[in-house]
Write an enzyme that holds these catalytic residues in place. Structure first.
Site, PDB file in Angstrom:
ATOM      1  N   GLU A  62      88.978  27.653  85.046  1.00 15.14           N
ATOM      2  CA  GLU A  62      88.406  28.511  86.087  1.00 15.14           C
ATOM      3  C   GLU A  62      88.950  29.914  85.897  1.00 15.14           C
ATOM      4  O   GLU A  62      90.146  30.148  86.049  1.00 15.14           O
ATOM      5  CB  GLU A  62      88.751  27.956  87.476  1.00 15.14           C
ATOM      6  CG  GLU A  62      87.900  28.545  88.591  1.00 15.14           C
ATOM      7  CD  GLU A  62      88.522  29.782  89.200  1.00 15.14           C
ATOM      8  OE1 GLU A  62      88.135  30.897  88.778  1.00 15.14           O
ATOM      9  OE2 GLU A  62      89.390  29.639  90.059  1.00 15.14           O
TER      10      GLU A  62
ATOM     11  N   CYS B  58      89.525  34.462  93.604  1.00 12.13           N
ATOM     12  CA  CYS B  58      88.697  34.027  92.461  1.00 12.13           C
ATOM     13  C   CYS B  58      87.211  34.160  92.750  1.00 12.13           C
ATOM     14  O   CYS B  58      86.442  34.591  91.896  1.00 12.13           O
ATOM     15  CB  CYS B  58      89.015  32.577  92.097  1.00 12.13           C
ATOM     16  SG  CYS B  58      90.721  32.315  91.582  1.00 12.13           S
TER      17      CYS B  58
END
Length: 594
Positions: free
Chosen positions: A300, A337
């Site tokens: 990720e 994120c």
């Protein structure tokens, strides 16, 4: 008589129902949370003040030690002695030994551990948030939302739905294999690892622990050097819950190390899976390292998340949406994120939205909430370090030179009360176009960036113009337009008329393109930590697979023509199994003639 019979039957039916309820209550009692305590760090206690470092940095000159400090104030939190390669080996050995027994636990026993953790998290929200604030620089509101709330959701989802996700799953069969029954079972991989980022020091640490232990694995968690101070405290929340429930604490092993030692962890042959959360640059090294031992990696890598805003919103709707966009942009000082990095607005709303948010962004106050003067309100916390500031200023100035308008901020901020803190001014930059570097690079900063779209086609093209594709959101009322964005935007996560909520319901989390691959969270996240074992069993007693005589080896012993006969037999089976009705008849005729 009929009424009496029905009454009798009804009374008899109560007996098994009561038995089921008693068993359920007994099971519930077996899984009840166990109270336990973990001493809070001294630094999180009221009145604590640390030494102010003149030039805060993680590296201690002439030493391998990690200097931990609060990025909002520059106060020293302590020093951490990082793990060596030998230390990593010892941690993996401990985890490996403990996992053998842990893998034998029931889902009920694992739920008990998670319920115990959940009780602790809810009862200690303030301390958890304070520790996260000290180590990352965020505000208490940001910590409550991004650390506590999402962790409670992850725990509760796994408690409620984890067993169903990992329960053996029946799969369909075929005509030729109708005498078999098929199943997929999910078994723990062994020792898994997570290398996690600093932006959510509690949640990013504990989230992979929750998934790993519920799926029967042990886990090595390598936290970031930037938040090394809080790692041991957060690890003890998990290990103490395990001990309180009668299990080995060795199932969870925290590791803090410099990059040269991290490579030893990521290439270790006893690690069965790696979850990596971080930058694209570091991901290349992690994946190359993991490839040495063929270890699968879930990667990720952040995003450049767009919010596509249609222009069919009323003024009241626009103001409501603007509030959510503000939170999505400035949560954790933009160090998120799936934070909102681009507001892509259709022309009928563009000017009104900018006019509305400009004074709001100008009014945002950066600061350190834990040490702020009494009565002070802080809107935006600190950044983790100042290392990114020159790059940010350069990207902003480059965009302005190419036609963007800088309306608010755009530079580092020297806080009058916390001169050693790392602050960047809350920023509003508009009229950004995709050819500008600022539109292509993840900022990870408190920057509201607006792009004007000519129409819906243009808005989707702008959304897809970035190399990243993690999350996205779309706002408006026109159903067909909303659904078109959902279908056509490049993203792993899409929220409709909301921001970042897919994680709050534990849908699989991850992206495509430059945002990485693989998924954590939800059913897919749990299953990714398991060996997905396919099992084919006999369906009926006495019905077994056997090789038909025409195909039984050795064919050469059957004389001339045996090979052709076997080939015809195999072809006929294919017609029977997979042909239409004419093909099936053809196959049957061939079989009958052989």
């Amino acid at each position: 008589m009929a009424q009496l019979d029905l009454a009798t039957l009804a009374s008899l039916a109560v007996v098994p129902l009561l038995a089921v309820l008693i068993i359920a209550l007994f099971d519930e009692d077996k899984e009840a949370a166990v109270p336990y305590q973990v001493a809070a760090p001294e630094q999180a206690k009221p009145g604590w003040r640390g030494e102010i470092l003149e030039e805060p940095t993680l590296k201690v000159s002439g030493s391998k030690l990690i200097q931990c400090y609060c990025p909002a104030t520059g106060e020293a939190l302590g020093r951490v002695n990082p793990s060596t390669r030998e230390g990593v080996d010892r941690a993996i050995e401990k985890a490996k030994a403990a996992q053998v027994q842990w893998a034998k636990t029931t889902f009920s026993e694992r739920r008990k551990v998670l319920k115990t953790m959940l009780k602790f998290v809810l009862e200690n929200q303030e301390v958890l948030s304070q520790v996260a604030c000290l180590d990352s620089g965020k505000t208490m509101v940001d910590a409550n939302l991004g650390e506590v709330l999402v962790t409670a959701e992850k725990l509760m989802w796994t408690i409620k739905h984890g067993e169903a996700a990992l329960r053996p799953e029946s799969r369909p069969t075929s005509l030729l294999m109708m005498y078999k029954k098929n199943q997929v079972i999910w078994q723990p991989l062994g020792v898994v690892a997570a290398c996690v980022s600093w932006n959510y020091p509690f949640h990013n640490f504990i989230s992979p622990v929750i998934a790993a232990i519920f799926s029967g694995n042990a886990i090595i968690v390598k936290g970031s050097e930037a938040t090394a101070w809080s790692s041991s405290y957060f690890a003890s929340i998990a290990t103490s819950a395990l001990v309180a429930c009668g299990h080995s604490p060795d199932i969870v092993q925290p590791v803090v190390c410099w990059p040269d030692v991290a490579e030893h962890l990521t290439s270790h042959p006893d690690i069965s899976h790696i979850t990596f959360i971080g930058s694209r640059e570091v991901a290349h090294h992690v994946c190359a390292s993991a490839a040495k031992s063929l270890t699968p990696v879930c990667v990720e890598l952040g995003g450049k998340d767009p919010a596509v805003i249609l222009d069919d919103l009323s003024d009241n709707d626009m103001k409501r949406v603007a509030s959510i966009l503000m939170r999505g942009t400035f949560q954790s000082a933009g160090q998120n994120c799936c934070g909102l990095e681009r507001a892509i607005v259709l022309p009928g709303l563009y000017d009104r939205l900018i006019a509305h948010v400009e004074p709001l962004i100008s009014a945002l106050k950066p600061g350190a909430i834990l040490h702020a003067p009494a009565g002070t309100t802080v809107d935006v916390g600190a950044c983790i370090s100042s290392a990114n500031f020159s790059r940010l200023e350069s990207l902003i100035q480059d965009a302005v030179s190419k036609g963007a308008r800088l309306l608010v901020g755009g530079h580092r901020y020297q806080h009058p009360d916390f001169p050693s803190g790392h602050y960047f001014s809350p920023t509003l930059i508009v009229d950004v176009t995709p050819d500008m570097a600022i539109a292509q690079n993840e900022l990870f900063a408190p920057v509201f960036l607006a792009m004007r779209a000519d129409n819906l086609d243009h808005a989707i093209a702008l959304a897809n113009s970035s190399p990243y594709a993690l999350g996205a959101s779309v706002w408006g009322n026109h159903h067909a337009s909303l659904e078109r964005v959902v279908r056509e935007v490049d993203a792993g996560l899409v929220s409709v008329n909301d921001f970042g909520v897919t994680y709050l319901v534990q849908l699989p989390f991850g992206g495509v393109k430059g945002s990485g691959y693989g998924r954590f969270a939800g059913m897919e996240g749990l299953r990714s930590l398991c060996n997905q074992k396919a099992v084919c069993r006999d369906r009926f007693w006495g019905m077994k697979t056997s090789i038909p005589p025409p195909m039984d080896l050795p064919l050469s012993a059957k004389g001339p023509g045996a090979g052709e006969k076997a080939r015809q037999f195999a072809a006929a089976i294919a017609w029977v199994g997979y042909g239409d009705w004419r093909g099936k008849i053809r196959g049957i005729k061939t079989l009958m003639g052989l």
